[in-house]
Design an enzyme around this catalytic site. Structure first.
Site, PDB file in Angstrom:
ATOM      1  N   HIS A 547       0.951  -1.125   0.289  1.00 27.83           N
ATOM      2  CA  HIS A 547       0.105   0.024  -0.175  1.00 27.83           C
ATOM      3  C   HIS A 547       0.553   0.999  -0.184  1.00 27.83           C
ATOM      4  CE1 HIS A 547      -3.593  -2.468   1.553  1.00 27.83           C
ATOM      5  NE2 HIS A 547      -3.818  -2.486   1.000  1.00 27.83           N
ATOM      6  N   SER A 548       1.657   1.561  -0.957  1.00 28.70           N
ATOM      7  CA  SER A 548       2.793   2.421  -1.019  1.00 28.70           C
ATOM      8  C   SER A 548       2.032   3.832  -1.142  1.00 28.70           C
ATOM      9  CB  SER A 548       3.964   2.186  -2.292  1.00 28.70           C
ATOM     10  OG  SER A 548       4.645   1.285  -1.471  1.00 28.70           O
TER      11      SER A 548
END
Length: 615
Positions: A547-548
């Site tokens: 989930h950058s």
């Protein structure tokens, strides 16, 4: 001429709009604009391969095969070694094909809280503003009593359902056990406000076709295959940098991706990087780990970073590459007594053949397991007062400041699945179960910056995981809560010897005991050494949640921002960013829903600026 190709000789010299990156947001943006105005010439440049009908993309049960070494559908970023991770180098995978992360993610339908968007403090981006766009993305198939239909959509291109199969007995067992710990079942943990409830979890899977709902297949490919569109996609090519003139973006330089070539003419590899001009806009949509690097190679970023690599400053925007965020994830795994037909493990150890299951799905009375992701139960939760009393004073201070008076803000997301998602090669062939935790709003921050002007050189990447001690204390709470659920589950074989992956407690310690009654409300006790064992385990295994986000934050320039509320990059006209890098702060949930939202919002902004009527 095909509208999608990996051969740059098919690409015109100039288009109206260039979208650099064909992930969830980029596909949504390009698809919506192309559908609204077929006369627009739009070029999507994607570093990865074409995902059209790739089996391990479209069939949900095959999703973990995208993450094996050598995968052609994922790109793996190696972070710097970190003492906080017991000197490990975290590996962060991102989507490496058209559709980006939406092509390889775990397909959990998880929306952020409404207050998450309010916290972005940007005009036009409040939950009230964004709810119509969230609804526009989805066709929601759940009909459970108690669901507030007003917060969901029913005519969008992305279908949300239970998929083709669930392990129902496992679901019931897990929900019951969670309720015994105080985490009650709720009808909809994705109603934008629920922060403390368990649910039989919905998925981004079509209820009848059984296919993954990725952004490319749902929006982009149907338009690319039509006879009336100005949309094109070039795959297997990286955008090197944005070209600017007199303070305006006028095009991009791009080059073949040497890591993903399939059938690119050999002569092209030897050519100098190519250029395509943009008459109206360049939109960067390459994700939180690539978009800031494109900006820096373009001379947009911190002067100190650019001077170090010898790139002249075009626009000084110090926030580029900072504010990196991810949800910190760890798993625990256990022996289960689940029967084979209720377990995902046979897919992972070879007992169940993927292609045979694809054939089964096509039969009227055949198995539907190929349309299953085994992410069957999940929840969002907040700690109890009793749990908070076990934490350090410094933890409670931040809790009081940021959470106590905001009941819609969960501490973390918990996930349970009927199988072990790790390596099965050295394990007995049997059935397992997994419990996972990821932190909703980590305080730790990282960064990513280029180390040279070359698109192929490894960047300086600090993942920031556990860089703030508060995050570790929160994950300890998460472990303890999940353990209380697991030891109340009838699916759990029981006993410390059935813990496949978990902390190593000293013999005879309070935390080592798994064998006392679990139906009487008893809570496991821990001594200080037990807490240290939990922390050591977390440091050993905590990892990315894929989930950058956050590295080109949407906030004022003086506050470290990179784009404004219209997604304009500061100091450069005609250049926008539309991906998860724009998030100034995190959301509580898997980020696919938010990526689609960013794409929808970006499309509406561009449509308004372009004067497209009736959008």
């Amino acid at each position: 001429m095909s509208n999608i190709s990996n051969n740059s000789t098919n690409i015109p010299d100039e288009v109206d709009i260039i979208v650099a990156g064909g992930g969830a947001a980029g596909c949504t943006l390009a698809g919506r604009l192309a559908a609204a105005d077929p006369s627009l010439s739009i070029l999507v440049i994607e570093a990865g391969i074409n995902n059209k009908d790739v089996p391990n993309v479209i069939h949900p049960a095959m999703y973990l095969t995208n993450l094996v070494p050598g995968s052609k559908t994922a790109t793996f970023h190696l972070a710097n070694k970190s003492e906080k991770l017991n000197n490990r180098e975290a590996i962060v995978p991102v989507g490496g094909c058209l559709g980006g992360g939406s092509s390889i993610n775990f397909m959990m339908y998880t929306r952020g809280q409404g207050i998450d968007y309010d916290d972005w403090k940007t005009e036009g981006w409040t939950q009230k503003d964004l709810l119509p766009l969230l609804q526009k993305t989805e066709t929601f198939h759940r009909t459970d009593p108690g669901i507030n239909k007003a917060v969901h959509g029913y005519e969008g291109p992305f279908h949300v359902s239970d998929g083709g199969y669930v392990s129902k007995n496992f679901q019931d067992d897990c929900v019951r056990a969670a309720a015994e710990t105080g985490l009650k079942e709720v009808p909809d943990a994705n109603n934008l406000s629920e922060a403390n409830g368990m649910q039989k979890w919905p998925k981004w899977i079509h209820p009848t076709t059984g296919r993954r709902q990725d952004a490319a297949h749902s929006l982009l490919h149907p338009i690319l295959e039509s006879n009336r569109t100005g949309l094109q996609a070039l795959t297997e090519h990286k955008v090197v940098k944005v070209l600017t003139s007199n303070g305006r973006a006028v095009g991009v330089e791009y080059a073949p991706n040497l890591d993903t070539q399939t059938a690119i003419p050999g002569t092209e590899v030897l050519d100098a990087p190519k250029v395509v001009k943009a008459r109206k806009y360049v939109v960067l949509s390459s994700g939180a780990l690539s978009t800031p690097c494109i900006l820096e190679r373009s001379g947009i970023g911190s002067k100190a970073v650019l001077d170090k690599v010898g790139i002249p400053v075009v626009s000084e925007v110090p926030g580029v590459g900072t504010n990196y965020m991810d949800h910190n994830l760890f798993l625990t795994a256990y022996n289960s007594n689940l029967p084979e037909h209720e377990s995902f493990d046979p897919f992972l150890d070879g007992r169940r053949d993927f292609m045979a299951e694809v054939e089964e799905f096509s039969k009227e009375d055949g198995s539907k397991r190929i349309a299953w992701n085994a992410m069957d139960v999940a929840g969002k939760f907040r700690p109890t007062e009793t749990e908070l009393a076990t934490t350090p004073e410094s933890f409670r201070e931040l809790w009081k400041r940021d959470y106590e008076s905001r009941p819609e803000r969960p501490l973390m997301v918990t996930v349970f699945g009927p199988g072990h998602v790790g390596d099965h090669s050295m394990l007995p062939v049997t059935q397992y179960m997994t419990a996972a935790i990821f932190l909703s709003y980590p305080y730790g921050r990282g960064s990513i910056h280029i180390t040279s002007p070359s698109v192929n050189d490894k960047p300086d990447f600090d993942c920031g995981i556990l860089s703030n001690d508060w995050d570790l204390e929160a994950l300890v709470l998460g472990y303890k809560r999940n353990r209380e659920i697991v030891r109340r589950m009838k699916s759990f074989v029981g006993g410390a010897e059935s813990v496949l992956l978990g902390p190593k407690f000293r013999e005879g310690s309070k935390g080592s005991r798994w064998d006392y009654p679990t139906a009487n409300g008893a809570v496991t006790e821990y001594d200080p050494e037990d807490d240290e064992a939990i922390k050591h385990f977390i440091r050993d295994v905590v990892a990315t949640t894929w989930h950058s986000c956050g590295t080109c934050a949407m906030k004022p320039l003086e506050d470290g921002g990179v784009v404004d509320g219209k997604l304009n990059v500061y100091g450069i006209e005609g250049l926008k960013v539309a991906d998860l890098s724009i998030m100034p702060s995190n959301v509580s949930g898997n980020t696919y829903s938010t990526a689609l939202l960013v794409g929808e919002k970006a499309a509406s902004i561009l449509a308004e600026e372009l004067g497209i009527e009736g959008f």
